[in-house]
Design a protein around this motif. Structure first.
Motif, PDB file in Angstrom:
ATOM      1  N   PHE A 194      -6.262  13.161   2.018  1.00  0.00           N
ATOM      2  CA  PHE A 194      -5.326  12.886   3.105  1.00  0.00           C
ATOM      3  C   PHE A 194      -5.669  11.548   3.732  1.00  0.00           C
ATOM      4  O   PHE A 194      -6.805  11.327   4.163  1.00  0.00           O
ATOM      5  N   ASP A 195      -4.696  10.648   3.751  1.00  0.00           N
ATOM      6  CA  ASP A 195      -4.878   9.307   4.321  1.00  0.00           C
ATOM      7  C   ASP A 195      -4.562   9.369   5.815  1.00  0.00           C
ATOM      8  O   ASP A 195      -3.413   9.553   6.216  1.00  0.00           O
ATOM      9  N   LYS A 196      -5.584   9.227   6.638  1.00  0.00           N
ATOM     10  CA  LYS A 196      -5.387   9.336   8.080  1.00  0.00           C
ATOM     11  C   LYS A 196      -4.561   8.180   8.644  1.00  0.00           C
ATOM     12  O   LYS A 196      -3.869   8.333   9.654  1.00  0.00           O
ATOM     13  N   LYS A 197      -4.623   7.017   8.005  1.00  0.00           N
ATOM     14  CA  LYS A 197      -3.910   5.844   8.525  1.00  0.00           C
ATOM     15  C   LYS A 197      -2.401   6.013   8.434  1.00  0.00           C
ATOM     16  O   LYS A 197      -1.666   5.557   9.299  1.00  0.00           O
ATOM     17  N   THR A 198      -1.935   6.650   7.379  1.00  0.00           N
ATOM     18  CA  THR A 198      -0.492   6.856   7.217  1.00  0.00           C
ATOM     19  C   THR A 198      -0.066   8.266   7.607  1.00  0.00           C
ATOM     20  O   THR A 198       1.123   8.538   7.750  1.00  0.00           O
ATOM     21  N   GLY A 199      -1.051   9.161   7.740  1.00  0.00           N
ATOM     22  CA  GLY A 199      -0.729  10.553   8.043  1.00  0.00           C
ATOM     23  C   GLY A 199      -0.098  11.272   6.872  1.00  0.00           C
ATOM     24  O   GLY A 199       0.672  12.220   7.053  1.00  0.00           O
ATOM     25  N   LYS A 200      -0.443  10.829   5.641  1.00  0.00           N
ATOM     26  CA  LYS A 200       0.169  11.419   4.441  1.00  0.00           C
ATOM     27  C   LYS A 200      -0.884  11.803   3.417  1.00  0.00           C
ATOM     28  O   LYS A 200      -1.955  11.199   3.365  1.00  0.00           O
ATOM     29  N   TYR A 201      -0.547  12.797   2.596  1.00  0.00           N
ATOM     30  CA  TYR A 201      -1.402  13.140   1.466  1.00  0.00           C
ATOM     31  C   TYR A 201      -1.270  12.049   0.412  1.00  0.00           C
ATOM     32  O   TYR A 201      -0.171  11.552   0.148  1.00  0.00           O
ATOM     33  N   ALA A 202      -2.419  11.674  -0.172  1.00  0.00           N
ATOM     34  CA  ALA A 202      -2.454  10.501  -1.047  1.00  0.00           C
ATOM     35  C   ALA A 202      -2.731  10.821  -2.507  1.00  0.00           C
ATOM     36  O   ALA A 202      -2.414  10.030  -3.389  1.00  0.00           O
ATOM     37  N   GLY A 203      -3.364  11.974  -2.790  1.00  0.00           N
ATOM     38  CA  GLY A 203      -3.714  12.286  -4.171  1.00  0.00           C
ATOM     39  C   GLY A 203      -4.797  13.345  -4.239  1.00  0.00           C
ATOM     40  O   GLY A 203      -4.909  14.186  -3.343  1.00  0.00           O
ATOM     41  N   SER A 204      -5.618  13.255  -5.278  1.00  0.00           N
ATOM     42  CA  SER A 204      -6.631  14.287  -5.504  1.00  0.00           C
ATOM     43  C   SER A 204      -7.834  13.702  -6.233  1.00  0.00           C
ATOM     44  O   SER A 204      -7.727  12.670  -6.904  1.00  0.00           O
ATOM     45  N   ARG A 243       1.111   5.604  -5.764  1.00  0.00           N
ATOM     46  CA  ARG A 243       1.197   4.144  -5.892  1.00  0.00           C
ATOM     47  C   ARG A 243       0.953   3.422  -4.569  1.00  0.00           C
ATOM     48  O   ARG A 243       0.269   2.408  -4.518  1.00  0.00           O
ATOM     49  N   ALA A 244       1.498   3.952  -3.490  1.00  0.00           N
ATOM     50  CA  ALA A 244       1.391   3.292  -2.186  1.00  0.00           C
ATOM     51  C   ALA A 244      -0.028   3.264  -1.640  1.00  0.00           C
ATOM     52  O   ALA A 244      -0.338   2.492  -0.726  1.00  0.00           O
ATOM     53  N   PHE A 245      -0.915   4.094  -2.205  1.00  0.00           N
ATOM     54  CA  PHE A 245      -2.277   4.203  -1.683  1.00  0.00           C
ATOM     55  C   PHE A 245      -3.301   3.447  -2.533  1.00  0.00           C
ATOM     56  O   PHE A 245      -4.472   3.389  -2.188  1.00  0.00           O
ATOM     57  N   ARG A 246      -2.856   2.894  -3.646  1.00  0.00           N
ATOM     58  CA  ARG A 246      -3.767   2.151  -4.521  1.00  0.00           C
ATOM     59  C   ARG A 246      -3.991   0.755  -3.957  1.00  0.00           C
ATOM     60  O   ARG A 246      -3.062   0.118  -3.469  1.00  0.00           O
ATOM     61  N   GLY A 247      -5.230   0.303  -4.024  1.00  0.00           N
ATOM     62  CA  GLY A 247      -5.549  -1.043  -3.543  1.00  0.00           C
ATOM     63  C   GLY A 247      -5.588  -1.170  -2.030  1.00  0.00           C
ATOM     64  O   GLY A 247      -5.616  -2.271  -1.493  1.00  0.00           O
ATOM     65  N   HIS A 264     -13.343   4.576   0.502  1.00  0.00           N
ATOM     66  CA  HIS A 264     -13.709   5.554   1.536  1.00  0.00           C
ATOM     67  C   HIS A 264     -13.979   6.923   0.908  1.00  0.00           C
ATOM     68  O   HIS A 264     -14.963   7.588   1.253  1.00  0.00           O
ATOM     69  N   CYS A 265     -13.112   7.323  -0.017  1.00  0.00           N
ATOM     70  CA  CYS A 265     -13.305   8.612  -0.694  1.00  0.00           C
ATOM     71  C   CYS A 265     -14.614   8.632  -1.469  1.00  0.00           C
ATOM     72  O   CYS A 265     -15.395   9.584  -1.366  1.00  0.00           O
ATOM     73  N   LYS A 266     -14.850   7.572  -2.232  1.00  0.00           N
ATOM     74  CA  LYS A 266     -16.051   7.539  -3.070  1.00  0.00           C
ATOM     75  C   LYS A 266     -17.316   7.509  -2.213  1.00  0.00           C
ATOM     76  O   LYS A 266     -18.316   8.137  -2.564  1.00  0.00           O
ATOM     77  N   PHE A 267     -17.281   6.804  -1.089  1.00  0.00           N
ATOM     78  CA  PHE A 267     -18.454   6.778  -0.213  1.00  0.00           C
ATOM     79  C   PHE A 267     -18.772   8.196   0.264  1.00  0.00           C
ATOM     80  O   PHE A 267     -19.924   8.644   0.196  1.00  0.00           O
TER      81      PHE A 267
END
Length: 198
Positions: free
Chosen positions: A75-85, A107-111, A117-120
């Motif tokens: 979940f991407d807190k900046k956009t308030g949307k689920y981003a992937g898995s 696509r919108a969350f790549r780059g 952040h997830c990997k950290f």
């Protein structure tokens, strides 16, 4: 499964929240499944289309039951949307190793920095909470974007397994590149370097 990796393990910082994937997350990921089928170009388990997404989630949850995998929804807190898995898999508490993968984002969350952040969070949890000695990553050797992302977080290339696995929907086989981060590398440099990129 280790007591440290409980059914409700949640990892988060100011930018992202990773929580356990659930069957009901089908609705949170369906948009990507229908509109962005290229996301799974290099994946052995496709989640493109409604039926494939349902199967994808069911397979992940079955592996979680068997205590060999632990899938998260992102979940991407900046956009308030689920981003992937993403997920831990091939978890071996006896050998203190696991693999980190099945990672995909819309696509919108790549780059956007979301992956770092997830990997950290995942690496910190693997090494500092679960006590892992090694975290391994694998990818199709043709998947340049994924390989570049893994190198950018501090992974070291170990080699390529030639003709390693069948590819989705074809008789061709893929070469798999193997990368890893060791516990001492995490504490010596990778953690600090990755944190500076967040």
């Amino acid at each position: 499964m280790s007591i440290s990796l409980s059914q409700n393990t949640i990892l988060e910082d100011e930018s992202v929240l990773l929580r356990p994937l659930m069957e009901s997350d089908y609705k949170n990921l369906l948009e990507f499944s229908i509109n962005e089928p290229d996301t799974w170009k290099y994946s052995l388990v496709q989640a493109n289309g409604k039926e494939n997404l349902e199967k994808y989630i069911q397979i992940a949850l079955k592996a979680k039951e068997n205590e060999t995998e632990f899938p998260f929804i992102v979940f991407d807190k900046k956009t308030g949307k689920y981003a992937g898995s993403t997920r831990f898999y091939d978890i071996n508490f006896e050998f203190k190793t696991l693999q980190l993968g099945y990672t995909w984002y819309g696509r919108a969350f790549r780059g956007t920095g979301l992956n770092k952040h997830c990997k950290f969070l995942l690496l910190q949890f693997a090494f500092e909470t679960l006590g892992m000695e090694r975290v391994e990553f694998r990818a199709d050797n043709n998947n340049e974007r994924s390989i570049a992302a893994m190198k950018s977080i501090g992974c070291k290339v170990e080699g390529v397994l030639r003709n390693h696995m069948p590819t989705q929907g074809s008789e061709a086989r893929r070469d798999s590149i193997i990368l890893s981060i060791l516990k001492n590398e995490w504490f010596d440099a990778v953690k600090a370097n990755l944190k500076n990129k967040l």
